[in-house]
Design an enzyme around this catalytic site. Structure first.
Site, PDB file in Angstrom:
ATOM      1  N   CYS A 113       0.830  -1.214   0.000  1.00 44.24           N
ATOM      2  CA  CYS A 113       0.000   0.000   0.000  1.00 44.24           C
ATOM      3  C   CYS A 113       0.865   1.265   0.000  1.00 44.24           C
ATOM      4  O   CYS A 113       0.372   2.360  -0.244  1.00 44.24           O
ATOM      5  CB  CYS A 113      -0.905   0.018   1.224  1.00 44.24           C
ATOM      6  N   HIS A 253      -2.694   7.022   4.405  1.00 40.46           N
ATOM      7  CA  HIS A 253      -3.218   5.857   3.693  1.00 40.46           C
ATOM      8  C   HIS A 253      -4.569   5.508   4.305  1.00 40.46           C
ATOM      9  O   HIS A 253      -4.703   5.392   5.527  1.00 40.46           O
ATOM     10  CB  HIS A 253      -2.227   4.710   3.835  1.00 40.46           C
ATOM     11  N   ASN A 283     -10.043   0.530   1.596  1.00 41.27           N
ATOM     12  CA  ASN A 283      -8.590   0.563   1.410  1.00 41.27           C
ATOM     13  C   ASN A 283      -8.277   0.157  -0.036  1.00 41.27           C
ATOM     14  O   ASN A 283      -8.427  -1.009  -0.400  1.00 41.27           O
ATOM     15  CB  ASN A 283      -7.958  -0.414   2.423  1.00 41.27           C
TER      16      ASN A 283
HETATM   17  N1  COA Z   1     -17.481  -8.695  11.288  1.00 38.00           N
HETATM   18  C1  COA Z   1     -17.642  -9.216  12.524  1.00 38.00           C
HETATM   19  N2  COA Z   1     -16.618  -9.660  13.243  1.00 38.00           N
HETATM   20  C2  COA Z   1     -15.397  -9.573  12.699  1.00 38.00           C
HETATM   21  C3  COA Z   1     -15.167  -9.070  11.438  1.00 38.00           C
HETATM   22  C4  COA Z   1     -16.271  -8.617  10.706  1.00 38.00           C
HETATM   23  N3  COA Z   1     -16.174  -8.135   9.485  1.00 38.00           N
HETATM   24  N4  COA Z   1     -13.859  -9.120  11.182  1.00 38.00           N
HETATM   25  C5  COA Z   1     -13.273  -9.643  12.258  1.00 38.00           C
HETATM   26  N5  COA Z   1     -14.195  -9.925  13.176  1.00 38.00           N
HETATM   27  C6  COA Z   1     -14.032 -10.538  14.473  1.00 38.00           C
HETATM   28  C7  COA Z   1     -12.777 -11.342  14.575  1.00 38.00           C
HETATM   29  O1  COA Z   1     -12.972 -12.615  13.982  1.00 38.00           O
HETATM   30  C8  COA Z   1     -12.585 -11.409  16.070  1.00 38.00           C
HETATM   31  O2  COA Z   1     -13.351 -12.451  16.553  1.00 38.00           O
HETATM   32  P1  COA Z   1     -12.766 -13.509  17.600  1.00 38.00           P
HETATM   33  O3  COA Z   1     -12.311 -12.691  18.761  1.00 38.00           O
HETATM   34  O4  COA Z   1     -13.915 -14.385  17.865  1.00 38.00           O
HETATM   35  O5  COA Z   1     -11.633 -14.157  16.869  1.00 38.00           O
HETATM   36  C9  COA Z   1     -13.187 -10.111  16.571  1.00 38.00           C
HETATM   37  O6  COA Z   1     -13.891  -9.551  15.474  1.00 38.00           O
HETATM   38  C10 COA Z   1     -12.203  -9.108  17.073  1.00 38.00           C
HETATM   39  O7  COA Z   1     -11.038  -9.095  16.241  1.00 38.00           O
HETATM   40  P2  COA Z   1     -10.049  -7.871  16.266  1.00 38.00           P
HETATM   41  O8  COA Z   1      -8.914  -8.131  15.333  1.00 38.00           O
HETATM   42  O9  COA Z   1      -9.706  -7.506  17.672  1.00 38.00           O
HETATM   43  O10 COA Z   1     -11.013  -6.764  15.678  1.00 38.00           O
HETATM   44  P3  COA Z   1     -10.651  -5.298  15.431  1.00 38.00           P
HETATM   45  O11 COA Z   1     -11.562  -4.430  16.190  1.00 38.00           O
HETATM   46  O12 COA Z   1      -9.198  -5.073  15.590  1.00 38.00           O
HETATM   47  O13 COA Z   1     -10.972  -5.133  13.887  1.00 38.00           O
HETATM   48  C11 COA Z   1      -9.855  -5.292  11.781  1.00 38.00           C
HETATM   49  C12 COA Z   1     -10.495  -6.045  12.916  1.00 38.00           C
HETATM   50  C13 COA Z   1      -9.457  -6.255  10.706  1.00 38.00           C
HETATM   51  C14 COA Z   1     -10.846  -4.292  11.254  1.00 38.00           C
HETATM   52  C15 COA Z   1      -8.606  -4.535  12.358  1.00 38.00           C
HETATM   53  O14 COA Z   1      -7.782  -5.459  13.009  1.00 38.00           O
HETATM   54  C16 COA Z   1      -7.829  -3.819  11.320  1.00 38.00           C
HETATM   55  O15 COA Z   1      -8.293  -2.875  10.720  1.00 38.00           O
HETATM   56  N6  COA Z   1      -6.550  -4.185  11.120  1.00 38.00           N
HETATM   57  C17 COA Z   1      -5.708  -3.541  10.151  1.00 38.00           C
HETATM   58  C18 COA Z   1      -6.083  -3.978   8.771  1.00 38.00           C
HETATM   59  C19 COA Z   1      -5.472  -3.127   7.696  1.00 38.00           C
HETATM   60  O16 COA Z   1      -5.520  -1.938   7.745  1.00 38.00           O
HETATM   61  N7  COA Z   1      -4.889  -3.790   6.689  1.00 38.00           N
HETATM   62  C20 COA Z   1      -4.331  -3.181   5.576  1.00 38.00           C
HETATM   63  C21 COA Z   1      -3.125  -2.401   5.899  1.00 38.00           C
HETATM   64  S1  COA Z   1      -2.466  -1.669   4.482  1.00 38.00           S
END
Ligand code: COA
Length: 390
Positions: A113, A253, A283
């Protein structure tokens, strides 16, 4: 002789098809509310079958060139940042160069990215060295084809699109004033398409195991992104010689609103000065910063002479930051060649704006450089003569 790389044109293109978070909630174990509160994303664009990444790139590039008032034959180089090119071989940059009917060199650059920021830095280096005049930098992705649409961790985050900029040589202090590039491959597995690799042939098993699709450790990437965003911001601003309150707008970003908010809170950077459009595009990886720039321009969020802070982070893991001035301020004057800093990429500090101690340091540095140049010009002919005699 020109040394600055001004933003002469910008453009963007996104697929027409809108995929809302509400639609996604109907096909995944998630809710619209969850997606919105955890990411800030309402909808994203998804390419239709037959729509290619090079087509999106060409549309964005044409817009950027029209704004810059240049023709394809005026281009000296095309840099395309992407992780999702039309093909692995040939490089998509050549396909784009051909579609644009340009005659210059072209190459594809991969830095996740962060790719567009790396592209800007490379373009700036060519221009700052006085080697090129007009460079087209594109950031574009059709990442939707590498997404596992049954994986709620990744499917809600990404979208397709393209953004482009023309960087053009200028004598006035504008464009990139500083940049920072970073990489840490120890986090490579946190954001990876593991199955499309030269380490193993793609088999039916690869496809069955979804090895051709993006895998992400969301929690790790989240931690990395919040940490690096603040660090890069501080470094890029420091290298620009500007004070933090001289930054008029931050364009980060567009990964996740919570990442950006957390980092800004830590930094003490006001959210009113942050441009966000991830609610409508999600994204878009390497396309995210040039698309955000184009929309910020369109919405009048950027004015002549504004100092912008661009920050990228992503797969690799990689990161980059840059302080970029759009246009010029009334007081800006051309800078003479001898006033350029000894070490790039530290940009030229404006002496009048520095504290006395730094003013003295910069003047001492320039004097030392002048002395070295004089000594070299005196000694070189002598050295050449003795070598010839031997
Ligand atoms: N809907 C519902 N639940 C979801 C979900 C969705 N779309 N995506 C993930 N979850 C769940 C997970 O499975 C997890 O469940 P579990 O505890 O039973 O395993 C729970 O939500 C919490 O996971 P967590 O990772 O703590 O959630 P979060 O609040 O951090 O949000 C992301 C998840 C993916 C949104 C977040 O981690 C994120 O944005 N990470 C960075 C991703 C990114 O920017 N990537 C590209 C970089 S260039």
């Amino acid at each position: 002789m020109p040394w600055y790389s001004r933003i002469a044109g910008w453009g963007m293109a996104v697929p027409r098809r809108v995929l809302t978070s509400r639609e996604l909630a109907q096909q995944l174990r998630t809710t619209e509310e969850w997606i919105l509160t955890r990411t800030g994303i309402r909808e994203r664009r998804i390419a239709e079958p037959g729509e290619t990444m090079s087509d999106l790139s060409v549309a964005a590039a044409r817009e950027a060139m029209a704004r810059a008032g240049i023709l394809p034959q005026d281009l000296d180089l095309i840099i395309v940042a992407t992780s999702t090119p039309d093909y692995v071989i040939p490089p998509v940059s050549s396909i784009i160069q051909h579609k644009l009917n340009a005659r210059c060199g072209a190459f594809t650059l991969g830095a996740g990215c962060t790719g567009f920021m790396y592209g800007m830095a490379v373009a700036h280096a060519f221009i700052a060295a006085g080697l090129m005049r007009n460079i087209l930098v594109i950031g574009a992705e059709i990442i939707s084809r590498n997404i596992d649409w049954t994986d709620r961790n990744t499917a809600v985050l990404f979208g397709d699109g393209a953004g482009a900029m023309v960087l053009q040589a200028s004598e006035l202090p504008t464009g990139l004033l500083s940049f920072v590039l970073g990489s840490d491959g120890s986090g490579a597995e946190h954001l990876i398409v593991p199955g499309i690799s030269t380490n193993a042939v793609i088999t039916e098993e690869t496809i069955r195991r979804k090895g051709h699709l993006l895998r992400m450790n969301g929690r790790e990437v989240f931690k990395f992104a919040t940490r690096v965003l603040g660090k890069v911001a501080i470094e890029a601003i420091a290298r620009s010689g500007l004070a933090p309150d001289e930054i008029d707008l931050m364009i980060p970003h567009q990964a996740n609103e919570r990442i950006i908010e957390a980092a800004c809170r830590e930094l003490g950077f006001p959210m009113e000065k942050v441009f966000l459009n991830l609610d409508r595009y999600g994204n878009t990886s390497a396309a995210s910063i040039p698309i955000a720039f184009a929309e910020a321009m369109e919405q009048g969020r950027i004015r002549e002479g504004d100092n912008l802070l661009l920050i990228g982070f992503g797969a690799g893991l990689t990161w980059a930051g840059a302080v970029v001035r759009y246009g010029v301020r009334p007081e800006d004057r051309p800078i003479a060649v001898e006033n350029w800093p000894v070490r790039l990429p530290v940009s030229l500090p404006d002496l009048n704006r520095l504290e006395p101690v730094r003013q003295a340091k910069v003047m001492a540095l320039r004097a030392r450089r002048q002395l070295l140049q004089t000594a070299m010009s005196l000694l070189l002919p002598f050295y050449a003569r003795t070598r010839r005699r031997r």
